[in-house]
Design a protein around this motif. Structure first.
Motif, mmCIF file in Angstrom:
data_model
loop_
_atom_site.group_PDB
_atom_site.id
_atom_site.type_symbol
_atom_site.label_atom_id
_atom_site.label_comp_id
_atom_site.label_asym_id
_atom_site.label_seq_id
_atom_site.Cartn_x
_atom_site.Cartn_y
_atom_site.Cartn_z
ATOM 1 N N ALA A 8 -2.315 19.296 9.418
ATOM 2 C CA ALA A 8 -1.748 19.688 8.129
ATOM 3 C C ALA A 8 -2.619 20.758 7.473
ATOM 4 O O ALA A 8 -2.098 21.743 6.931
ATOM 5 C CB ALA A 8 -1.610 18.475 7.213
ATOM 6 N N LEU A 9 -3.922 20.589 7.541
ATOM 7 C CA LEU A 9 -4.843 21.568 6.958
ATOM 8 C C LEU A 9 -4.714 22.924 7.656
ATOM 9 O O LEU A 9 -4.641 23.972 7.001
ATOM 10 C CB LEU A 9 -6.277 21.040 7.050
ATOM 11 N N VAL A 10 -4.649 22.916 8.982
ATOM 12 C CA VAL A 10 -4.488 24.165 9.733
ATOM 13 C C VAL A 10 -3.127 24.789 9.430
ATOM 14 O O VAL A 10 -3.024 25.992 9.206
ATOM 15 C CB VAL A 10 -4.666 23.932 11.254
ATOM 16 N N ASP A 77 9.217 32.817 13.793
ATOM 17 C CA ASP A 77 10.198 32.281 12.839
ATOM 18 C C ASP A 77 10.285 30.758 12.967
ATOM 19 O O ASP A 77 10.342 30.052 11.960
ATOM 20 C CB ASP A 77 11.578 32.911 13.057
ATOM 21 N N GLU A 78 10.285 30.272 14.212
ATOM 22 C CA GLU A 78 10.299 28.825 14.425
ATOM 23 C C GLU A 78 9.041 28.189 13.834
ATOM 24 O O GLU A 78 9.094 27.117 13.226
ATOM 25 C CB GLU A 78 10.403 28.494 15.916
ATOM 26 N N GLY A 79 7.906 28.861 13.998
ATOM 27 C CA GLY A 79 6.656 28.372 13.438
ATOM 28 C C GLY A 79 6.691 28.284 11.920
ATOM 29 O O GLY A 79 6.196 27.328 11.333
ATOM 30 N N ARG A 80 7.292 29.277 11.289
ATOM 31 C CA ARG A 80 7.428 29.242 9.823
ATOM 32 C C ARG A 80 8.252 28.033 9.395
ATOM 33 O O ARG A 80 7.933 27.371 8.421
ATOM 34 C CB ARG A 80 8.061 30.530 9.310
ATOM 35 N N ARG A 81 9.320 27.761 10.136
ATOM 36 C CA ARG A 81 10.151 26.587 9.808
ATOM 37 C C ARG A 81 9.380 25.292 10.013
ATOM 38 O O ARG A 81 9.358 24.418 9.142
ATOM 39 C CB ARG A 81 11.421 26.569 10.667
ATOM 40 N N GLU A 82 8.738 25.161 11.162
ATOM 41 C CA GLU A 82 8.040 23.919 11.492
ATOM 42 C C GLU A 82 6.814 23.699 10.600
ATOM 43 O O GLU A 82 6.575 22.591 10.122
ATOM 44 C CB GLU A 82 7.631 23.903 12.974
ATOM 45 N N LEU A 83 6.035 24.740 10.387
ATOM 46 C CA LEU A 83 4.862 24.595 9.521
ATOM 47 C C LEU A 83 5.297 24.427 8.070
ATOM 48 O O LEU A 83 4.637 23.731 7.296
ATOM 49 C CB LEU A 83 3.913 25.781 9.686
ATOM 50 N N GLY A 84 6.433 25.013 7.715
ATOM 51 C CA GLY A 84 6.997 24.786 6.388
ATOM 52 C C GLY A 84 7.393 23.326 6.201
ATOM 53 O O GLY A 84 7.205 22.752 5.118
ATOM 54 N N ALA A 85 7.917 22.718 7.264
ATOM 55 C CA ALA A 85 8.265 21.298 7.206
ATOM 56 C C ALA A 85 7.006 20.444 7.042
ATOM 57 O O ALA A 85 7.002 19.459 6.294
ATOM 58 C CB ALA A 85 9.028 20.885 8.462
ATOM 59 N N ALA A 87 4.286 21.483 5.583
ATOM 60 C CA ALA A 87 3.865 21.729 4.194
ATOM 61 C C ALA A 87 4.646 20.844 3.229
ATOM 62 O O ALA A 87 4.078 20.316 2.268
ATOM 63 C CB ALA A 87 4.047 23.203 3.842
ATOM 64 N N SER A 88 5.932 20.654 3.499
ATOM 65 C CA SER A 88 6.743 19.767 2.653
ATOM 66 C C SER A 88 6.244 18.334 2.721
ATOM 67 O O SER A 88 6.199 17.632 1.710
ATOM 68 C CB SER A 88 8.210 19.826 3.074
ATOM 69 N N ARG A 89 5.863 17.908 3.918
ATOM 70 C CA ARG A 89 5.324 16.549 4.077
ATOM 71 C C ARG A 89 4.014 16.390 3.319
ATOM 72 O O ARG A 89 3.753 15.348 2.728
ATOM 73 C CB ARG A 89 5.119 16.226 5.552
ATOM 74 N N GLU A 93 3.865 13.050 1.180
ATOM 75 C CA GLU A 93 3.321 11.858 1.829
ATOM 76 C C GLU A 93 1.930 11.527 1.325
ATOM 77 O O GLU A 93 1.083 12.399 1.142
ATOM 78 C CB GLU A 93 3.314 12.034 3.352
ATOM 79 N N ARG A 94 1.711 10.247 1.125
ATOM 80 C CA ARG A 94 0.453 9.752 0.559
ATOM 81 C C ARG A 94 -0.785 10.136 1.353
ATOM 82 O O ARG A 94 -1.825 10.437 0.792
ATOM 83 C CB ARG A 94 0.535 8.233 0.480
ATOM 84 N N GLN A 95 -0.668 10.113 2.672
ATOM 85 C CA GLN A 95 -1.844 10.387 3.507
ATOM 86 C C GLN A 95 -2.410 11.782 3.297
ATOM 87 O O GLN A 95 -3.565 12.062 3.619
ATOM 88 C CB GLN A 95 -1.532 10.166 4.982
ATOM 89 N N PHE A 96 -1.604 12.699 2.757
ATOM 90 C CA PHE A 96 -2.052 14.071 2.535
ATOM 91 C C PHE A 96 -2.386 14.370 1.078
ATOM 92 O O PHE A 96 -2.511 15.524 0.692
ATOM 93 C CB PHE A 96 -0.988 15.049 3.031
ATOM 94 N N LYS A 97 -2.528 13.344 0.292
ATOM 95 C CA LYS A 97 -2.780 13.501 -1.144
ATOM 96 C C LYS A 97 -3.961 14.455 -1.420
ATOM 97 O O LYS A 97 -3.921 15.257 -2.336
ATOM 98 C CB LYS A 97 -3.035 12.146 -1.772
ATOM 99 N N GLY A 98 -4.994 14.369 -0.609
ATOM 100 C CA GLY A 98 -6.181 15.195 -0.794
ATOM 101 C C GLY A 98 -5.947 16.692 -0.594
ATOM 102 O O GLY A 98 -6.737 17.508 -1.041
ATOM 103 N N LEU A 99 -4.884 17.047 0.083
ATOM 104 C CA LEU A 99 -4.591 18.462 0.335
ATOM 105 C C LEU A 99 -3.739 19.105 -0.757
ATOM 106 O O LEU A 99 -3.642 20.311 -0.829
ATOM 107 C CB LEU A 99 -3.839 18.621 1.675
#
Length: 104
Positions: A8-10, A77-85, A87-89, A93-99
Motif C-alpha cells: 500500500a505504501l509503495v 493504464d491498468e496499473g493506475r486502475r489497480e493502484l487506484g483501487a 489507494a481506495s482501500r 480499511e482499518r489496517q491502513f489507518k496509519g497511511l
C-alpha cells in the motif's frame, strides 16, 4: 495480489510520483520517498511488472556517465486502475489507518 502495508505504501508513492514527476519512476527514488527498503521494494516492483501494472525501460547511457544506468518504471493504464483501487482501500480499511495522513 495481497495488499500488505508495504505494498500500500509503495502503491501510494508510485501514484503520487506518477502525478508529480512526469511518470519518471526509478527504484531508488521510490525507496527513498516511500521509506520501503530495497529488499522489500524490488520484489514488489517485479510483481507489479508481472501483473502488467508497470512497464520498464533502461535509460540510455551517455558518454562519461559514471553511475550505472537507471531502470525506469512507467505506470500503465491498468496499473493506475489497480493502484487506484489499493489507494481506495487505504482510505477505508482499518489496517491502513496509519497511511491516511501521509498521502493527500
Amino acid at each position: 495480489m495481497k495488499v500488505t502495508y508495504s505494498l500500500a505504501l509503495v502503491a501510494m508513492t508510485v501514484l503520487e510520483m506518477d502525478r508529480e514527476d512526469d511518470g519518471r519512476l526509478w527504484g531508488y527514488a521510490i525507496s527513498k520517498r516511500s521509506g520501503v527498503r530495497s529488499g522489500v521494494l524490488y520484489p514488489q516492483l517485479d510483481r507489479m511488472l508481472g501483473e502488467g501494472w508497470l512497464a520498464d525501460h533502461w535509460e540510455e547511457r551517455t558518454e562519461g556517465q559514471k553511475r550505472p544506468a537507471r531502470r525506469y518504471y512507467t505506470l500503465t493504464d491498468e496499473g493506475r486502475r489497480e493502484l487506484g483501487a489499493i489507494a481506495s482501500r487505504v482510505k477505508t480499511e482499518r489496517q491502513f489507518k496509519g497511511l491516511r495522513g501521509v498521502f493527500a
